[in-house]
Design a protein around this motif. Structure first.
Motif, short mmCIF file in Angstrom:
data_model
loop_
_atom_site.label_atom_id
_atom_site.label_comp_id
_atom_site.label_asym_id
_atom_site.label_seq_id
_atom_site.Cartn_x
_atom_site.Cartn_y
_atom_site.Cartn_z
N PHE A 180 0.72 -1.25 -0.12
CA PHE A 180 0.06 -0.20 -0.11
C PHE A 180 0.82 1.21 -0.01
O PHE A 180 2.16 1.21 0.06
N ASP A 181 0.23 2.35 -0.25
CA ASP A 181 1.06 3.56 -0.17
C ASP A 181 0.54 4.31 1.00
O ASP A 181 -0.55 4.46 1.49
N ASP A 182 1.49 4.57 1.76
CA ASP A 182 1.48 5.31 3.33
C ASP A 182 1.59 6.80 3.27
O ASP A 182 2.70 7.13 2.83
N GLU A 183 0.62 7.66 3.31
CA GLU A 183 0.96 9.06 3.61
C GLU A 183 1.20 9.40 5.04
O GLU A 183 0.58 9.15 6.09
N PHE A 184 2.34 10.46 5.19
CA PHE A 184 2.62 10.62 6.23
C PHE A 184 1.59 11.83 6.80
O PHE A 184 0.68 12.52 6.30
N ILE A 185 1.16 11.84 8.24
CA ILE A 185 0.29 12.71 8.94
C ILE A 185 1.32 13.85 9.96
O ILE A 185 2.26 13.23 10.28
N ALA A 186 0.42 14.68 10.30
CA ALA A 186 0.97 15.72 11.26
C ALA A 186 0.54 15.06 12.61
O ALA A 186 -0.41 14.73 12.87
N VAL A 187 1.56 15.05 13.74
CA VAL A 187 1.30 14.87 15.05
C VAL A 187 1.63 15.96 16.28
O VAL A 187 2.45 16.66 15.75
N LEU A 188 0.54 16.17 16.85
CA LEU A 188 0.50 17.37 17.59
C LEU A 188 0.26 16.94 19.18
O LEU A 188 -0.38 15.87 19.45
N PRO A 189 0.90 17.74 20.20
CA PRO A 189 0.20 17.46 21.61
C PRO A 189 -1.05 17.88 21.67
O PRO A 189 -1.60 18.74 21.19
N ASP A 190 -1.76 17.27 22.60
CA ASP A 190 -3.19 17.37 22.95
C ASP A 190 -3.36 19.03 23.52
O ASP A 190 -2.39 19.33 24.11
N GLY A 191 -4.21 19.71 22.82
CA GLY A 191 -4.25 20.95 23.30
C GLY A 191 -3.26 21.99 22.59
O GLY A 191 -3.50 23.32 22.72
N HIS A 192 -2.77 21.51 21.40
CA HIS A 192 -2.11 22.46 20.47
C HIS A 192 -3.00 23.31 19.80
O HIS A 192 -4.14 23.19 19.46
N GLU A 193 -2.38 24.53 19.34
CA GLU A 193 -3.50 25.56 18.79
C GLU A 193 -3.66 24.86 17.33
O GLU A 193 -4.83 25.68 16.82
N LEU A 194 -3.04 24.12 16.74
CA LEU A 194 -3.26 23.67 15.45
C LEU A 194 -4.51 22.53 15.64
O LEU A 194 -4.85 21.88 14.36
N GLN A 195 -4.73 22.06 16.67
CA GLN A 195 -5.46 21.12 16.68
C GLN A 195 -6.97 20.87 16.01
O GLN A 195 -7.59 20.10 15.57
N HIS A 196 -7.48 22.54 16.11
CA HIS A 196 -8.88 22.36 15.55
C HIS A 196 -8.76 22.23 13.97
O HIS A 196 -9.98 22.15 13.31
N CYS A 197 -7.62 22.31 13.49
CA CYS A 197 -7.68 22.33 11.84
C CYS A 197 -8.04 20.80 11.49
O CYS A 197 -7.60 19.82 11.98
N ASP A 198 -8.62 20.63 10.35
CA ASP A 198 -9.12 19.37 9.74
C ASP A 198 -7.96 19.00 8.93
O ASP A 198 -7.61 17.66 9.07
N VAL A 199 -7.07 19.77 8.45
CA VAL A 199 -5.90 19.38 7.75
C VAL A 199 -4.76 20.37 8.16
O VAL A 199 -5.06 21.61 8.19
N ILE A 200 -3.64 19.87 8.18
CA ILE A 200 -2.45 20.92 8.64
C ILE A 200 -1.66 21.21 7.38
O ILE A 200 -1.19 20.06 6.91
N GLU A 201 -1.27 22.55 7.15
CA GLU A 201 -0.56 22.70 6.15
C GLU A 201 0.92 22.44 6.40
O GLU A 201 1.29 22.97 7.75
N GLY A 202 2.07 22.19 5.66
CA GLY A 202 3.37 21.97 6.05
C GLY A 202 3.56 23.20 6.64
O GLY A 202 4.57 23.43 7.48
N GLU A 203 3.45 24.82 5.98
CA GLU A 203 3.84 25.81 6.49
C GLU A 203 3.71 25.91 7.68
O GLU A 203 4.34 26.64 8.56
N GLN A 204 2.48 25.62 8.21
CA GLN A 204 2.06 25.85 9.62
C GLN A 204 2.86 24.77 10.71
O GLN A 204 3.32 25.19 11.54
N LEU A 205 2.79 23.70 10.22
CA LEU A 205 3.57 22.45 10.91
C LEU A 205 4.99 23.00 11.19
O LEU A 205 5.41 22.73 12.49
N PHE A 206 5.67 23.22 10.14
CA PHE A 206 7.37 23.39 10.30
C PHE A 206 7.43 24.77 10.96
O PHE A 206 8.83 24.88 11.23
N SER A 207 6.67 25.48 11.47
CA SER A 207 6.97 26.72 12.20
C SER A 207 7.23 26.42 13.55
O SER A 207 7.73 27.36 14.20
#
Length: 296
Positions: free
Chosen positions: A161-188
Protein backbone atom coordinates in the motif's frame (compact mmCIF):
# COMPACT_ATOMS: atom_id res chain seq x y z
CA UNK A 1 27.56 -46.50 -2.04
CA UNK A 2 23.85 -45.73 -2.45
CA UNK A 3 20.92 -45.56 -0.06
CA UNK A 4 19.41 -48.55 -1.89
CA UNK A 5 22.55 -50.60 -1.17
CA UNK A 6 22.58 -49.50 2.47
CA UNK A 7 18.92 -50.45 2.94
CA UNK A 8 19.60 -53.84 1.37
CA UNK A 9 22.62 -54.43 3.64
CA UNK A 10 20.73 -53.45 6.82
CA UNK A 11 17.75 -55.64 5.89
CA UNK A 12 19.93 -58.69 5.26
CA UNK A 13 22.13 -58.06 8.31
CA UNK A 14 19.15 -57.70 10.65
CA UNK A 15 17.22 -60.73 9.35
CA UNK A 16 20.12 -62.94 8.16
CA UNK A 17 17.66 -64.10 5.53
CA UNK A 18 17.56 -63.01 1.91
CA UNK A 19 13.91 -64.03 1.68
CA UNK A 20 12.84 -61.90 4.65
CA UNK A 21 15.07 -59.02 3.50
CA UNK A 22 13.46 -59.09 0.03
CA UNK A 23 10.04 -58.62 1.60
CA UNK A 24 11.27 -55.77 3.83
CA UNK A 25 12.91 -53.68 1.07
CA UNK A 26 10.53 -54.74 -1.71
CA UNK A 27 13.22 -56.14 -4.02
CA UNK A 28 13.46 -59.41 -5.86
CA UNK A 29 16.17 -61.81 -4.68
CA UNK A 30 18.38 -61.21 -7.76
CA UNK A 31 18.09 -57.44 -7.26
CA UNK A 32 18.88 -57.76 -3.55
CA UNK A 33 21.89 -60.00 -4.22
CA UNK A 34 23.16 -57.51 -6.82
CA UNK A 35 22.79 -54.61 -4.35
CA UNK A 36 24.82 -56.47 -1.70
CA UNK A 37 27.48 -57.47 -4.26
CA UNK A 38 27.76 -53.88 -5.53
CA UNK A 39 28.11 -52.57 -1.98
CA UNK A 40 30.87 -55.06 -1.18
CA UNK A 41 32.69 -54.09 -4.38
CA UNK A 42 32.42 -50.40 -3.55
CA UNK A 43 33.83 -50.83 0.00
CA UNK A 44 36.50 -53.31 -1.14
CA UNK A 45 35.66 -56.38 0.94
CA UNK A 46 33.11 -58.94 2.06
CA UNK A 47 30.39 -57.97 4.53
CA UNK A 48 28.70 -61.40 4.69
CA UNK A 49 30.00 -64.92 5.09
CA UNK A 50 27.85 -67.25 3.00
CA UNK A 51 27.56 -71.03 2.88
CA UNK A 52 24.88 -73.25 1.42
CA UNK A 53 23.34 -73.58 4.88
CA UNK A 54 24.04 -70.28 6.65
CA UNK A 55 24.49 -66.53 6.30
CA UNK A 56 26.45 -64.44 8.78
CA UNK A 57 28.10 -61.06 9.02
CA UNK A 58 31.88 -60.91 8.73
CA UNK A 59 33.71 -58.96 11.47
CA UNK A 60 33.89 -56.00 9.07
CA UNK A 61 30.17 -56.38 8.41
CA UNK A 62 29.48 -56.40 12.16
CA UNK A 63 31.46 -53.17 12.55
CA UNK A 64 29.71 -51.53 9.62
CA UNK A 65 26.14 -52.45 10.64
CA UNK A 66 25.56 -49.68 13.27
CA UNK A 67 27.06 -47.13 10.87
CA UNK A 68 24.74 -48.27 8.07
CA UNK A 69 21.72 -48.26 10.41
CA UNK A 70 22.51 -44.66 11.44
CA UNK A 71 22.96 -43.56 7.83
CA UNK A 72 19.61 -45.07 6.81
CA UNK A 73 17.87 -43.52 9.82
CA UNK A 74 19.42 -40.10 9.04
CA UNK A 75 18.29 -40.40 5.42
CA UNK A 76 14.75 -41.26 6.50
CA UNK A 77 14.71 -38.36 8.99
CA UNK A 78 15.92 -35.97 6.30
CA UNK A 79 13.22 -37.13 3.90
CA UNK A 80 10.53 -36.77 6.56
CA UNK A 81 11.78 -33.30 7.51
CA UNK A 82 11.69 -32.11 3.90
CA UNK A 83 8.27 -33.65 3.39
CA UNK A 84 6.95 -31.85 6.46
CA UNK A 85 8.48 -28.58 5.32
CA UNK A 86 6.90 -28.81 1.88
CA UNK A 87 3.57 -29.70 3.51
CA UNK A 88 4.00 -26.75 5.96
CA UNK A 89 3.97 -29.07 8.95
CA UNK A 90 7.42 -27.91 10.06
CA UNK A 91 9.69 -24.91 9.49
CA UNK A 92 10.48 -21.35 10.47
CA UNK A 93 10.04 -17.96 8.83
CA UNK A 94 12.31 -15.05 9.78
CA UNK A 95 10.89 -11.57 9.10
CA UNK A 96 12.38 -8.12 9.57
CA UNK A 97 9.90 -5.26 9.83
CA UNK A 98 10.30 -1.56 10.50
CA UNK A 99 8.93 -0.66 13.95
CA UNK A 100 5.97 1.37 12.67
CA UNK A 101 4.71 -1.69 10.79
CA UNK A 102 5.77 -4.30 13.36
CA UNK A 103 3.96 -2.54 16.20
CA UNK A 104 0.77 -1.58 14.40
CA UNK A 105 -0.03 -3.92 11.50
CA UNK A 106 2.15 -7.03 11.54
CA UNK A 107 0.40 -8.80 14.46
CA UNK A 108 -2.77 -9.23 12.38
CA UNK A 109 -0.85 -10.97 9.58
CA UNK A 110 0.98 -13.17 12.09
CA UNK A 111 -2.36 -14.18 13.59
CA UNK A 112 -3.77 -14.99 10.15
CA UNK A 113 -0.68 -17.05 9.31
CA UNK A 114 -0.76 -18.98 12.59
CA UNK A 115 -4.40 -19.91 12.03
CA UNK A 116 -3.43 -21.47 8.69
CA UNK A 117 -0.08 -23.02 9.64
CA UNK A 118 0.07 -23.78 13.36
CA UNK A 119 3.40 -25.67 13.27
CA UNK A 120 5.50 -23.01 11.56
CA UNK A 121 7.60 -20.93 13.93
CA UNK A 122 7.97 -17.20 13.25
CA UNK A 123 10.93 -15.01 14.15
CA UNK A 124 10.33 -11.23 14.00
CA UNK A 125 13.10 -8.63 13.96
CA UNK A 126 11.84 -5.14 14.85
CA UNK A 127 14.45 -2.87 13.21
CA UNK A 128 14.60 0.45 11.38
CA UNK A 129 13.83 0.52 7.65
CA UNK A 130 17.47 0.69 6.60
CA UNK A 131 18.31 -2.41 8.65
CA UNK A 132 15.38 -4.29 7.12
CA UNK A 133 16.95 -3.82 3.68
CA UNK A 134 20.37 -4.88 5.00
CA UNK A 135 19.07 -8.00 6.74
CA UNK A 136 17.23 -9.20 3.63
CA UNK A 137 20.21 -8.42 1.37
CA UNK A 138 22.58 -10.42 3.59
CA UNK A 139 20.20 -13.37 3.88
CA UNK A 140 19.69 -13.01 7.64
CA UNK A 141 15.91 -13.05 7.07
CA UNK A 142 13.83 -14.27 4.13
CA UNK A 143 11.26 -11.48 4.20
CA UNK A 144 11.39 -7.81 5.07
CA UNK A 145 8.64 -5.21 5.39
CA UNK A 146 9.76 -1.68 4.75
CA UNK A 147 9.41 1.39 2.61
CA UNK A 148 10.36 0.99 -1.04
CA UNK A 149 14.19 1.27 -1.06
CA UNK A 150 14.24 2.07 -4.78
CA UNK A 151 15.92 -0.08 -7.45
CA UNK A 152 18.03 -2.81 -5.86
CA UNK A 153 19.92 -5.29 -8.02
CA UNK A 154 19.54 -8.19 -5.61
CA UNK A 155 16.09 -7.47 -4.10
CA UNK A 156 12.45 -7.91 -5.08
CA UNK A 157 9.85 -5.46 -3.78
CA UNK A 158 6.10 -6.18 -3.74
CA UNK A 159 3.96 -3.14 -2.95
CA UNK A 160 1.32 -3.58 -0.26
CA UNK A 161 0.00 0.00 0.00
CA UNK A 162 0.94 3.68 -0.21
CA UNK A 163 1.35 5.35 3.16
CA UNK A 164 0.82 9.12 3.52
CA UNK A 165 2.50 10.92 6.39
CA UNK A 166 0.35 12.67 8.99
CA UNK A 167 0.95 15.61 11.31
CA UNK A 168 1.32 14.77 15.02
CA UNK A 169 0.51 17.35 17.73
CA UNK A 170 0.35 17.44 21.51
CA UNK A 171 -3.15 17.49 22.97
CA UNK A 172 -4.32 21.11 23.30
CA UNK A 173 -2.08 22.45 20.53
CA UNK A 174 -3.43 25.50 18.71
CA UNK A 175 -3.49 23.62 15.37
CA UNK A 176 -5.60 20.85 16.86
CA UNK A 177 -8.82 22.43 15.56
CA UNK A 178 -7.62 22.20 11.92
CA UNK A 179 -9.10 19.42 9.80
CA UNK A 180 -5.98 19.47 7.60
CA UNK A 181 -2.60 20.95 8.54
CA UNK A 182 -0.41 22.72 6.03
CA UNK A 183 3.32 22.07 6.04
CA UNK A 184 4.02 25.78 6.42
CA UNK A 185 2.03 25.75 9.66
CA UNK A 186 3.54 22.56 11.05
CA UNK A 187 7.16 23.38 10.30
CA UNK A 188 6.97 26.72 12.09
CA UNK A 189 6.89 24.91 15.45
CA UNK A 190 9.69 22.99 17.20
CA UNK A 191 9.96 19.81 15.17
CA UNK A 192 10.77 16.33 16.49
CA UNK A 193 12.07 13.76 14.02
CA UNK A 194 14.30 10.71 13.58
CA UNK A 195 18.07 10.92 13.57
CA UNK A 196 20.05 10.86 10.33
CA UNK A 197 20.44 8.86 8.14
CA UNK A 198 16.80 7.84 8.68
CA UNK A 199 14.98 7.58 5.36
CA UNK A 200 11.86 9.01 7.06
CA UNK A 201 13.73 12.17 8.07
CA UNK A 202 15.41 12.55 4.69
CA UNK A 203 12.07 12.19 2.90
CA UNK A 204 10.39 14.83 5.09
CA UNK A 205 13.25 17.27 4.56
CA UNK A 206 13.38 16.65 0.81
CA UNK A 207 9.65 17.14 0.28
CA UNK A 208 9.65 20.23 2.51
CA UNK A 209 12.63 21.68 0.62
CA UNK A 210 10.82 21.21 -2.70
CA UNK A 211 8.21 23.67 -1.39
CA UNK A 212 10.74 26.10 0.00
CA UNK A 213 10.18 24.95 3.58
CA UNK A 214 12.45 23.50 6.26
CA UNK A 215 11.39 21.90 9.57
CA UNK A 216 12.77 23.64 12.65
CA UNK A 217 14.29 20.52 14.19
CA UNK A 218 14.51 20.81 17.98
CA UNK A 219 14.89 17.13 18.92
CA UNK A 220 15.82 13.95 17.08
CA UNK A 221 15.75 10.36 18.27
CA UNK A 222 16.03 6.76 17.02
CA UNK A 223 12.46 5.47 17.26
CA UNK A 224 9.08 6.77 16.08
CA UNK A 225 7.53 5.65 19.36
CA UNK A 226 9.90 8.01 21.16
CA UNK A 227 8.99 10.79 18.74
CA UNK A 228 5.33 10.25 19.63
CA UNK A 229 5.97 10.36 23.37
CA UNK A 230 8.02 13.53 23.06
CA UNK A 231 5.21 15.16 21.06
CA UNK A 232 2.59 13.99 23.55
CA UNK A 233 4.49 15.65 26.41
CA UNK A 234 4.47 18.97 24.57
CA UNK A 235 8.09 19.17 23.38
CA UNK A 236 7.08 19.90 19.79
CA UNK A 237 5.28 18.57 16.72
CA UNK A 238 6.17 15.97 14.11
CA UNK A 239 5.19 14.18 10.90
CA UNK A 240 5.13 10.38 10.82
CA UNK A 241 3.88 7.60 8.52
CA UNK A 242 0.11 7.16 8.77
CA UNK A 243 0.55 3.51 9.73
CA UNK A 244 1.73 4.87 13.11
CA UNK A 245 -1.59 6.63 13.73
CA UNK A 246 -2.95 4.12 16.25
CA UNK A 247 0.35 4.05 18.14
CA UNK A 248 0.52 7.86 18.24
CA UNK A 249 -3.05 8.17 19.50
CA UNK A 250 -2.51 5.51 22.17
CA UNK A 251 0.49 7.53 23.39
CA UNK A 252 -1.76 10.58 23.68
CA UNK A 253 -0.79 12.58 20.60
CA UNK A 254 -3.27 14.15 18.15
CA UNK A 255 -3.10 13.16 14.47
CA UNK A 256 -4.24 15.21 11.49
CA UNK A 257 -3.81 14.90 7.70
CA UNK A 258 -0.81 16.78 6.30
CA UNK A 259 -0.86 18.71 3.04
CA UNK A 260 1.59 20.90 1.12
CA UNK A 261 3.69 18.91 1.14
CA UNK A 262 1.95 15.56 0.77
CA UNK A 263 4.55 13.01 1.84
CA UNK A 264 3.96 9.46 0.69
CA UNK A 265 5.96 6.25 0.47
CA UNK A 266 5.18 2.77 -0.74
CA UNK A 267 5.24 0.04 1.91
CA UNK A 268 5.87 -3.50 0.78
CA UNK A 269 7.63 -6.86 1.05
CA UNK A 270 11.34 -7.31 0.36
CA UNK A 271 12.98 -10.61 -0.56
CA UNK A 272 16.22 -11.73 -2.16
CA UNK A 273 15.98 -12.04 -5.91
CA UNK A 274 18.59 -14.76 -6.42
CA UNK A 275 17.92 -17.26 -3.64
CA UNK A 276 14.12 -17.54 -3.75
CA UNK A 277 11.89 -18.30 -0.78
CA UNK A 278 11.24 -21.40 1.29
CA UNK A 279 7.74 -22.85 1.10
CA UNK A 280 6.95 -21.41 4.53
CA UNK A 281 8.19 -17.93 3.54
CA UNK A 282 6.15 -18.06 0.33
CA UNK A 283 3.07 -18.85 2.42
CA UNK A 284 3.86 -15.95 4.79
CA UNK A 285 4.33 -13.58 1.85
CA UNK A 286 0.91 -14.54 0.48
CA UNK A 287 -0.72 -13.96 3.87
CA UNK A 288 0.87 -10.49 4.02
CA UNK A 289 -0.49 -9.68 0.56
CA UNK A 290 -3.97 -11.01 1.35
CA UNK A 291 -4.10 -9.22 4.71
CA UNK A 292 -2.95 -5.74 3.74
CA UNK A 293 -4.07 -5.38 0.15
CA UNK A 294 -7.62 -6.21 1.23
CA UNK A 295 -7.53 -4.30 4.55
CA UNK A 296 -5.89 -1.14 3.29
Amino acid sequence: MTIKQLRAFVAVAETLSFAEACSRVHLSQPALSLAIKSLEESVGGRLFSRTTRSLALTPDGEAFLPVAQRLVADWDDAQEDLHNRFKLRRGKVAIAAMPSFAANLLPQALRNFRQLHTNINMEVHDVIAEQVVEMVSKGRVELGISFDPGPQEDLNFITLFDDEFIAVLPDGHELQHCDVIEGEQLFSYDFITLQRPSSVRLLIERRASEMGLMPKTAFDTHQLATVGRMVATGLGVSAVPALCRQQMEEIGAICRPLRNPVISRRVGILSRRRSGLSVAAEAMQQVLIDTYRQTL
